[in-house]
Design a protein around this motif. Sequence first.
Motif, short mmCIF file in Angstrom:
data_model
loop_
_atom_site.label_atom_id
_atom_site.label_comp_id
_atom_site.label_asym_id
_atom_site.label_seq_id
_atom_site.Cartn_x
_atom_site.Cartn_y
_atom_site.Cartn_z
N GLU A 34 0.82 -1.21 0.00
CA GLU A 34 0.00 0.00 0.00
C GLU A 34 0.86 1.26 0.00
N ALA A 35 1.95 1.22 0.73
CA ALA A 35 2.82 2.39 0.77
C ALA A 35 3.44 2.67 -0.59
N ASP A 36 3.92 1.60 -1.28
CA ASP A 36 4.51 1.79 -2.60
C ASP A 36 3.49 2.32 -3.60
N LEU A 37 2.29 1.78 -3.57
CA LEU A 37 1.26 2.23 -4.50
C LEU A 37 0.90 3.70 -4.24
N ALA A 38 0.84 4.07 -2.97
CA ALA A 38 0.52 5.46 -2.63
C ALA A 38 1.60 6.41 -3.16
N VAL A 39 2.87 5.97 -3.07
CA VAL A 39 3.96 6.81 -3.58
C VAL A 39 3.84 7.02 -5.08
N TYR A 40 3.58 5.94 -5.81
CA TYR A 40 3.46 6.06 -7.27
C TYR A 40 2.27 6.93 -7.67
N ARG A 41 1.16 6.82 -6.93
CA ARG A 41 0.01 7.68 -7.24
C ARG A 41 0.34 9.15 -6.99
N ASP A 42 1.07 9.39 -5.92
CA ASP A 42 1.47 10.77 -5.64
C ASP A 42 2.38 11.31 -6.74
N GLN A 43 3.24 10.45 -7.28
CA GLN A 43 4.11 10.89 -8.36
C GLN A 43 3.31 11.27 -9.60
N LEU A 44 2.28 10.50 -9.90
CA LEU A 44 1.43 10.83 -11.04
C LEU A 44 0.73 12.17 -10.83
N ARG A 45 0.20 12.38 -9.63
CA ARG A 45 -0.47 13.66 -9.35
C ARG A 45 0.52 14.83 -9.43
N LEU A 55 5.94 23.74 -15.86
CA LEU A 55 7.32 23.45 -15.52
C LEU A 55 7.93 22.40 -16.43
N ILE A 56 7.12 21.50 -16.97
CA ILE A 56 7.62 20.47 -17.88
C ILE A 56 6.67 20.38 -19.07
N GLY A 57 7.20 19.87 -20.20
CA GLY A 57 6.42 19.76 -21.41
C GLY A 57 5.57 18.50 -21.45
N ASP A 58 4.68 18.47 -22.44
CA ASP A 58 3.78 17.32 -22.56
C ASP A 58 4.54 16.03 -22.85
N SER A 59 5.57 16.11 -23.71
CA SER A 59 6.30 14.89 -24.04
C SER A 59 7.02 14.32 -22.82
N ASP A 60 7.59 15.21 -22.00
CA ASP A 60 8.25 14.75 -20.78
C ASP A 60 7.24 14.14 -19.82
N VAL A 61 6.07 14.76 -19.74
CA VAL A 61 5.04 14.24 -18.84
C VAL A 61 4.61 12.84 -19.27
N GLU A 62 4.40 12.65 -20.56
CA GLU A 62 3.94 11.36 -21.04
C GLU A 62 4.98 10.27 -20.78
N GLY A 63 6.25 10.61 -21.01
CA GLY A 63 7.30 9.64 -20.74
C GLY A 63 7.39 9.27 -19.28
N ALA A 64 7.31 10.29 -18.41
CA ALA A 64 7.38 10.03 -16.98
C ALA A 64 6.16 9.25 -16.50
N ARG A 65 4.99 9.59 -17.04
CA ARG A 65 3.78 8.86 -16.65
C ARG A 65 3.86 7.40 -17.07
N ALA A 66 4.41 7.14 -18.25
CA ALA A 66 4.55 5.75 -18.68
C ALA A 66 5.46 4.96 -17.75
N GLU A 67 6.55 5.59 -17.33
CA GLU A 67 7.48 4.89 -16.43
C GLU A 67 6.84 4.64 -15.07
N ALA A 69 3.64 4.47 -14.43
CA ALA A 69 2.57 3.47 -14.60
C ALA A 69 3.14 2.06 -14.68
N ARG A 70 4.28 1.93 -15.35
CA ARG A 70 4.90 0.60 -15.43
C ARG A 70 5.27 0.08 -14.04
N ARG A 71 5.85 0.95 -13.24
CA ARG A 71 6.21 0.55 -11.88
C ARG A 71 4.96 0.26 -11.04
N LEU A 72 3.91 1.06 -11.27
CA LEU A 72 2.67 0.87 -10.51
C LEU A 72 2.06 -0.50 -10.82
N ILE A 73 2.04 -0.87 -12.11
CA ILE A 73 1.49 -2.18 -12.49
C ILE A 73 2.36 -3.31 -11.97
#
Length: 245
Positions: A34-45, A55-67, A69-73
């Motif tokens: 639960e702690a790990d999942l909460a951390v990943y959700r906070d990172q997405l927010r 502060l960051i562009g859309d392409s950077d956001v999409e790349g970071a979100r994909a990474e 999300a991969r860790r979250l799954i």
Amino acid sequence: MLLWLCFAFLTAAVVAMLLRPLRAGGNGAVAPAEADLAVYRDQLRELEAERERGLIGDSDVEGARAEVARRLIKRANAGPDAGPAAPSDPARARTIYTAVAIALPVLAIGLYVFTGSPQLPARPFAERQSKDIPDANQAAGIVELIQRVEARLREDPQDGKGWNAIAPVYLRLGRFADAAHAFAEANRLEGETVRRLTGFAEATLMAENGIVTEPVRRATLRILELEPSRIEVRVWLALAKEQDG
């Protein structure tokens, strides 16, 4: 005795705050999954918030979100038992809490006894302060000495040694204009030295509220001729250039 009681109380309070999780015996602890999942959700927010602030562009956001999300799954598929287990034995936790709470003050006192100086007698603050501040008789003696030198200089203004002796006294007393005049007379009558030129420049700077006047600049250049390694006088020259724009 009251001081030692205060130390003991403060030590106990600090230990209690630091070891509060152990005292609770692991109750209410969050599971690792639960702690790990909460951390990943906070990172997405946080990524979304940074994109909204620009502060960051859309392409950077999409790349970071994909990474993320991969860790979250990956963490969700690992199951609730993955990761280090939280301590759950209340008796063991209380034992650790008690041992640490006792050991810390004992070790601190032992360390002070062996490396400190508990045998030194106490010195009240008023007594220590009185040793650092000159008494009225000493202050009166300094004033009398200054008056005697000033009287001799009024009789013989060409006494270079008198000006040389009283100039640093004026400087320490904060009589900056008098100090600048005395250093100038000493330089004129006794010859220019680095110490007297530096004293004149410093006193004049203080008397002029930090403004580098032409006499200060000339004294500074003369100091560099006599001793090129002096750093503070180069600072005064830089300050003069800054004040001149």
